[in-house]
Each structure stands twice: as C-alpha cells, then as structure tokens.
Design an enzyme around this catalytic site. Sequence first.
Site, PDB file in Angstrom:
ATOM      1  CD  GLU A   1      -2.076 -29.647   7.105  1.00 14.29           C
ATOM      2  OE1 GLU A   1      -1.768 -30.848   7.058  1.00 14.29           O
ATOM      3  OE2 GLU A   1      -2.721 -29.085   6.208  1.00 14.29           O
TER       4      GLU A   1
ATOM      5  CE1 TYR B   1      -4.008  -1.598  -0.357  1.00 10.48           C
ATOM      6  CE2 TYR B   1      -3.481  -2.800   1.648  1.00 10.48           C
ATOM      7  CZ  TYR B   1      -4.274  -2.625   0.534  1.00 10.48           C
ATOM      8  OH  TYR B   1      -5.326  -3.454   0.303  1.00 10.48           O
TER       9      TYR B   1
ATOM     10  CG  ASP C   1      -5.111 -32.708   6.952  1.00 12.00           C
ATOM     11  OD1 ASP C   1      -5.310 -33.102   8.119  1.00 12.00           O
ATOM     12  OD2 ASP C   1      -5.624 -31.678   6.465  1.00 12.00           O
TER      13      ASP C   1
END
Lengths: 790, 365
Positions: free
Chosen positions: B198, B100, B250
């Site tokens: 995770e 920005y 996972d």
Amino acid sequence: MTSYQSELGGRSNVAEELAESQRSISIAEFFEKNKHMLGFDSGARGLVTAVKEAVDNALDATEEAGILPDIYVGIKEEGDYYRVIVEDNGPGITKEQLPKVFGKLLYGSRFHVREQKRGQQGIGISAAVLYSQLTSGKPAMITSRTEGESAAQYFELIIDTDTNEPEISVDTTTTWDRPHGTRIELEMEANMRARQQLHDYIKHTAVVNPHARIEFEEPREQLKFERVTDQLPAETEEIRPHPHGIELGSLIKLLDETASHSISGFLQDEFTRVGQKTADSIITAFVDRHFGREMSWRPPERSAVETAVTDAVTNKSEEATAAFAQRIGTVLTERDRVAHHELVDIVANAAEHVRSESNATFGTAAQKTTAGAVWSVLTDDIESDLSRIVDDTTTSRKDAETIDGMARRIAVKFEDVERHRLQKETVASFVARAAEQTETHDGTTFGETAQENVVSGIWSVCRSVPDDPPKVRAVERDRDTASELLGAMRETDILAPPTDCLAPITETLVEEGLRKEFDADFYAATTRDAEVHGGDPFIVEAGIAYGGDIKSEGRIDVLRFANRVPLVYQRGACATADVIQDINWRNYNLDQPGGSGTPNGPAVVMIHVASTNVPFTSESKDAIANVPEIEHEIELALRSAARELKRYLKKRRTLEQRQRKRNVIADILPTMADKLADMTERESLAIEDSLARIMNNVLIERTVDNDAVRLVVTNHSDSVADLALTDIVSVDPGDIEDATVVEMDGEWFVKWDPSVRSGEQAVIEYDVNGNASFDISVEGIEPEKLSINA
Amino acid sequence: MSTNTELDADARERLLDLAAEFYDQFAEGEVPSMRIPTRTKSNIEYDDDKEVWVYGDRHSTRSANTVTGAKKLLKAIYVIDFLAQQLDEDRSSTLRELYYLSESWNHETAQFSSQDESNQLIEDLEIVSDVTREDFHMRPEESGATLMGPIHLREQTRRGERDIHCQEDVGEGGYQIPNNPDTIEFLEHDADFILCVETGGMRDRLVENGFDEEHNTIVVHLKGQPARATRRITRRLHDELDLPVVVFTDGDPWSYRIFASVAYGSIKSAHLSEYLATPNAKFIGIQPTDIVEYDLPTDPLSDSDVNALENELEDPRFQSDYWTEQIERQLDINKKAEQQALASRGLDFVTDTYLPTRLEEMGVL
C-alpha cells in the site's frame, strides 16, 4: 320591506308611506357633549363621517324605493369652511317628513326595526346636520323632489338644540334636473387631512354596492364608479325580535306595550320562532325560576304510610280509614318519587276514590292533616335518599363517610324549606355550604365539578310546580320577575331566527365588486350561510383579490364592511383584525413574517358582515365587536376564500415550474438533436413529439404531403383534453370529416373540437389545392400544456 | 490480441452506436434515455463464474424527462462526440483535461460543474458502451504506480517498442506502470509471487532490504487506493504468469477496502471487475491479530473508523468468516496500526520475520 318599485309613478306619496313608521326620541343636547362618540371629534373625521352618513342614507333611501342608486358626492371649499353635497335619485322626501328626517336626532325607523339596514340607528344624518350647524352656524340646505312633482322643494333647516325641534327657515320651490331625489348640502368646519380615508370610503362603497353608480368630486380629484349590475340587493324582511337576542329594558318595554294578558300569548305574539310548544318550554323554565321546584323523595314502606294515615285520621269508620290508608299507600309506593304537591294530589284523589266507593267523606281539613302526616313519613329519612343521589352523581370514588357527611349536611338544610320548594340557586347554595362544612369538619375536599353534579342530580328529581305563571302585567311591574322570564327565554332551546331578513352581497357580486376596483390576477369570494349571535341573524362574506396591479410591498389591505357600509377607522380594534392575525396564512401560500399577524403580499381581503344588528365597539360604528359567533364565521369565510387562493397559487406555481422546465428542455433538446444528427450523419431531427412527451403536453402536429393535410392531436398528459381548434386555411379545404368549415372573406375556418383521452390521438385530414397557408389557434387548455408544431 | 487501430475503431463504433440509439429515440418521438446499473454497495453481487463482484439487476434510467436528466444526456452526447473525435485522431487526454475541455463547449448546459461529474459520466459510458476508459484513450491524472521485480517485459510506447527488465533496467523507483497496461507484453520472469504494497515507505523499505531479489518477488506499489492500471497489471501478471498475489497494507478499515478493490473489484467500477480484479489475491496484513501478537504501536479507532468497519460487516465483498472475524476483532481491541509500525521491532523485522512468517502461513513461500 315592501317593494315600492312598481308603485313608483302610480302613486306620488311613496315618501309619505315610508315615513309612517318613524318615531322620535329627543337627544339633541346629548350630541353636543358626546360628538366624539358619534364620529365628529375632529374636522377631518367630521367630514368623513358626514359624507358617510349622507351616503348611507342616500343608498338606503333609493334601495328602499327599489331604485338603482345614482349618487353624487361633492366636497367644496367655501372660504374657511367645507361644503358637503350629497345627491341621490331616491323617491324624495315630502315637505312634512323632511325636517324630521334631517333634523331630529335618533329619529328614524331603523332604531326600532330588526332589519338589515346601513344605518341601523337613526343617529346618522341628523348628527351631521347638527355638527354642520354647530361649527359653521349655517343651516342645512335640502332640495327634494318626489316623483311626478313639477318643481323641487328647497329648505333651509336649523335645529334648536334645547328642544330638539327643527326649524325651517326657508321654504321655497326651485328647479332641479333630477326627476326625483334628495340633495343635502352641509357647510362645516373641516379639513381634508383625512383625504385617504374619504377616498377609501367612496371606493369601498363602490366595491360592496356594485349596483350603485357613484360620482365623487373633491377640490383636488374626481372619481367615478360605474354600475356593474342592475340587480338590486335582495329585499329584506323585517322580523320580530328573537327570544335570545333581547335585553331586559326592551323586554319590559314590550311587556308594557303588548295587548296580551298571558305570558304564553305575549311570547307567541311578540317574538319570532315562538309557537305554543316553545312558549310552554319557556314558561316551564320561567315557573321553575319564579316559584322554584319541589324536591321529590322516594316513598317509604307502604305499612309506614298506612300507619301514618290511620293515626292521622280521626272520627272515621275503621273500614273507610283502612280503605283511605290503603289507597294512599298503594298509589304512593307505586311512584318512583313524590313531591309535596304530588302528595297533596294523591291524598285528594284517594279521598275522592273512597267517597265514590263507600260514601265516606274526607274533607279538606282531613286531607291536609293526612298529607302532613304522610309528608313527615316521606321526609323522615331524606338523608339516605340524598346519600344515594350524591353517590350516583359523583363519578370519582368518594368514600362512604364523605358521601354520608354531604348527604347529612344537605338534608339538614331542607328542614327549613317549606314544602321543600326551592330555586336551583338555593340547591346550589345548600350543596356549596355542605361541601364547605365537609371540608372544615372532615378534612375532605368536595370539588366544584362534584358539587355541580350533585346540584344537577338533585335538581333533576325536583318537580316543576303546577302553579300558574304570573300574568303579563305582574311581570312587567316587577323587574325581578321580568328578569326571571328573560333568563327562562335565554335558557330555552329555540330555533334560530329566520334569515331572509338579510341581504348578502352574494359571492358573484363580491367578486364583481373586487374585480371592478382592483386589477388583480385572481379573485375569490365566499358567502357563508346565515348564523345567529344573540337573537340576531347575520351573514359573513369574504373576498380576496390577488396579484396584478395590487401593491406587493408590505401588509395586505383589508376592506371591512358592515351592512354594506365601509368601516374606515379603528382597524386594529375590529374583530376582523383579530381573526386575520390569528390565521396561519402561510398555509395558504401567503407571506406572513413570524407566522402570525397580518400577512404581506399583493392581496386585498374584504370582509362583509350583514346583520339585523351588527355589534359595534362604539356608537361611531367603526369597528365590529369581538362576538365569538361572528369571529368564527369570519374565520370560516376567510379560510374558504383563502383555500381557493391557495389552489390558484399552487397551480400557478406548477405552471411556472412547468414553464421553467420547458424553457430548459426546449433549450437542451434541439442542441442534442443537432449534435446527434451531426455525429450519425443523418438528417436533422424533429423533436416536438419528444418534447411534448417530456412536458406531458398535448401536441398538435401538421404534416403537409403535396396537397394532403393531416392534423394530429396527441395527448401526452394524464387527463382528457377537450380542445377547440380553429384552423384558418387560405384555400378551400372542402368538407372535412369530424370538423366544420365556414368560409369568411376568402378564408376557410376549420373548426374541430376533439376530445382526446390520455395517451391517445385524434386526426383530421383534408386536401388543399395548391399553395395554402394555415393559422391554427387552440382553446380549452393552458398554453403551458400545449405544444404546437403546425 | 487485436491491434490498437482495430480496438480504436471498435470503441469509436460503439460510441456512435450509442449516439444512433439516441437519434432513433428522437425520431420515434420517444423521450431519449439511457439505462445504467445502480452503482451502490447494495447492487453488487458475486459472479460465481468470474469469481468477482459485478453489478446486480437494479438499474436507473437517465432520461430527458427531467431537467437534470436532460442536462446529463446532453453532456453525455457532447462527451461521446469528443471521444469519437479523439479516437479518430488517435489522441488521448486525462479525465481532468476533459473536465476543463468542457468549458469550451458552446452550449453552457453541457459544461461540467465538477470533475466528479465528468469522471462519473465516463464510467457511465464505459458501462453502456462496454468499452473501457483506456480504450477511449482517457487517462487519470496521476502517473501510474510502479513495480519492481525479476520480470522482463516489452512496452508499446508512442515512440516505439521498449524492452525493459524491471530490476536491471530501472532505477530505485522501479518500473512505471503505463496507463494502459494492455500495451505491455510479458517476455520472461523469475518471479515466485506478487506482493502488492500500500504505502510508498514500506515499498522503499522492501526494495532497500532487497526483498524482491531475495524472494523473487514482483513488488507492486499500490499508492493508496490503486489506480486501474495497477489493478489491471496485477490481474494480468496473475493470469498470464500464473503467480500468486498477496496484498500488504496498513491495519485499518480503509486499507481493507484497498485489498477488496484489488481482490474483488471496486463498487464504482464493478462493470470492469472481470478485467481489473484478481479474485485469488490474498491479504497478508497488517491483521488485527498481528497488532495483538506483535504488540505493535497503535492509534485508537476514530468514530469514522468504527463506522467504516461496521459498514464492511455489511459489505457483500467482506462476507467471509475470515473477514468477519478480523473486523470484529478489530472493533473489539479498538485499535489500528500502520505498516511502518513494524519498525518498532527494527528496520529488518518486516523483511526478516514478519513477511516470511506470514507468507509461510499462507503457503506462498
């Protein structure tokens, strides 16, 4: 054409000479019924056609006399009528010729001559005279003055439409400011609805006639087109017709008029590109067509021949008969094939041979009997001979049954042919019939290609007959024979006609003409080599103007010309339209919606077809006919000019990209440099060198250290830079190595022409005393590729 | 360890050196340019000494020769200027703030068109200046992940030093890893190993079940693809406390990449592998074999999953027998499972059975 330029002034009867070759044809009445065909179908159209015919005439008249055309075209309103005035500075027309030239339809030398001329047919100006007379009832007003005459002639002329005879109603002298020339005034029922076409016609005439000065005045506007070259179009030669370009009617007419008796002499005298050899080839083909050829057959066993001879001969000594039979047998069986007339020759020769050897005489009757007997043996088994020919000429494997069937059926047909002498069409009909029968009876098809092969196989072993060709008179009297001669002429390979009878505008002047009338960024032009359609040579030229002031919306403009005459009507029916629409113009960076059709964009395309006979779609000569040879040349000419356009557009695009890149980089680099100097707290940077390197430009830098000036050229491009630099210095720099210095009005012009190779530098150094100002200019390189810091 | 001010001065120096380099290129009349290793999968190679994946020899050159190159260099110079100033003033900013902030730069061309662009430029500068983003005082947006476990540490904050015990002094959420973990000093610990997890759900399950206390485990929450700070602290815990590291994710191709970035380093920041990766980290699961063995609830592999697995077969980081076998196995069964799928066997199954079994197998317990 003969040049009259040098004779002008020396002799006053130029016009009379020009008139010598004129002949007359009566057709006045015809016009009344057919004026639409001649371009006079409406008032608007009539005006354009009248102007066109008169201007074409004026240009031809001046050029024929070797004079640079100076032409005035005026259109005035006269009450309900319009008056067309066309003036030229030609040689003028004599009193005797004048009514004929302007007053008789189809009267003009052009109709009979093969030469590139605007009119091509004498129907032009006289039709305008007639049209004027029919619509306004007024006579044509003609003023003419030949070189050296003290006064001009003034005529009023009316045509008797029943007799096609002009009547001169007024014949006086008058004063005229032109020293020589012709002025015609025609009053006619007309309107100016075709103003645009009229303007186009005049403007386009100026484009293709850069050697002409043309002034145009109509009620609303006035246009002037100055001459841009003093070079007259090349003089053209009149040529005899070419054997490939003549029609049956004209051929019969030539046969009627020729002084030759033999066809060979006739061909060589009346046609171009025909010598003894070509004449012989034509005659052979003619004889083949007229008399047919004789089928030749493979000789039978020698013993069979000898037996046949021995059996046929009666009342001769055994010894002589044996010698005769042996001789015939030997000669015959040495031959590959023998035709009937050859057999007759062999028998005659054998008789002569035996006579000289043994004094035994075989008279004509004996020879005839013998020949007949041998002929029977020779043609005894033509079926197997034909079978072999059929087998050899059909490439696709036909089964033996089909081949034998064909051979048998063809053989049968020879039975009724006397001496087996026949035309090629007859052979073809035999084969076709045999194929038909084979299909019906054997159920196997014998295709057209196979049939053609068999026909040419048979025809190739048919022998030309030794009969003498018919004489000219005989050919002329019989239309069918004349047609056979024409066929032979067309079939024979003959050198293309000479092309010096054509006068192209030439590339330079095509471009010059476009340049004169269109303010464009780019011009390209192409003149193709001469080609031939039918028997007429032709040349196609094309030009393209692009960009600049040419309107960019909508379709491109197409300017069409035939023999330097603009074609303004029937654009869509013209061969040029078809060719343009079939070209993929996107290939040449032009916008073409849908990928076909006339392209869009700021371009003007011009096409010029010059020929001794431009084929038109109709008598009004508005559109070029679709002749494949001409279309092909038009395409090649357009593509050639278009390739140049493409190169130009591509280059322009890269230069634009380069400019855009330069704009961005030139915006970024200084900011970077400032920022870096700021951050590193060092002195501000000069970035020109980096910039030039980025742009692959040629960089010119000047450093001034006290009085020492150093000018450096650095070539960052990838090709050699040949530059011409001029540095204008306000004080005297003295002598400079590698450069020349010229003083002018207190300024010193330093001229330096360095040639700098890629990646290298060139330097000059000089001293200036005190304060100096510099002004450098550089040539030899596009500004986009140059960076100057001097 | 050098002090912060020295570090800052050093980083600033290096940035200005870069600017000086550009300056010199201009002064010589050359085309300013910057050489950067090609940051793709095909240009990473294993460094035997450092036991991590680093960039190979392939480089690309950003040069002002082209319009895009010139624009990039201009941006780089603006960023260098900004960073040097930030270090000078001892301030810091986030990557997003930088994006920005560029809107305020006077030269429109210097402004970033996307945050990816500014992120990438920062990474480029890390590489060419050999200074890490953290030392530029650049932070990522999201707060760092958390850890929980028997360790006592000292963090240098802007408001002074803080001594924190990561079980006793923190709430359920655990200790928030700061953006620059190099400001942490480890004091003492009772930990036996480090367990990186995770998903948040699994991390909460472990904490609720008291797994960290029971097994003396430092539980590091990876929060998906781990932030640099998370990876950095994992590496430091491993190096300085000599603790084994295991990764629990996972059972799908994307999670294997999470493991790979912990263990081998990521492709995007391979220049920092030595600093961020923990080469000895081991993968617990979920393994494709676990899916079969425990008959876990599964989803079928999507096309992009299959694609990702096939890519991993070619990824130099996965070139081991273990991974080849696992990935081929997964392609074979065509299934994937989440960590929380273990709950199908009861909430305590993961802490009571699955993890202890796996840890024993791996020789950690």
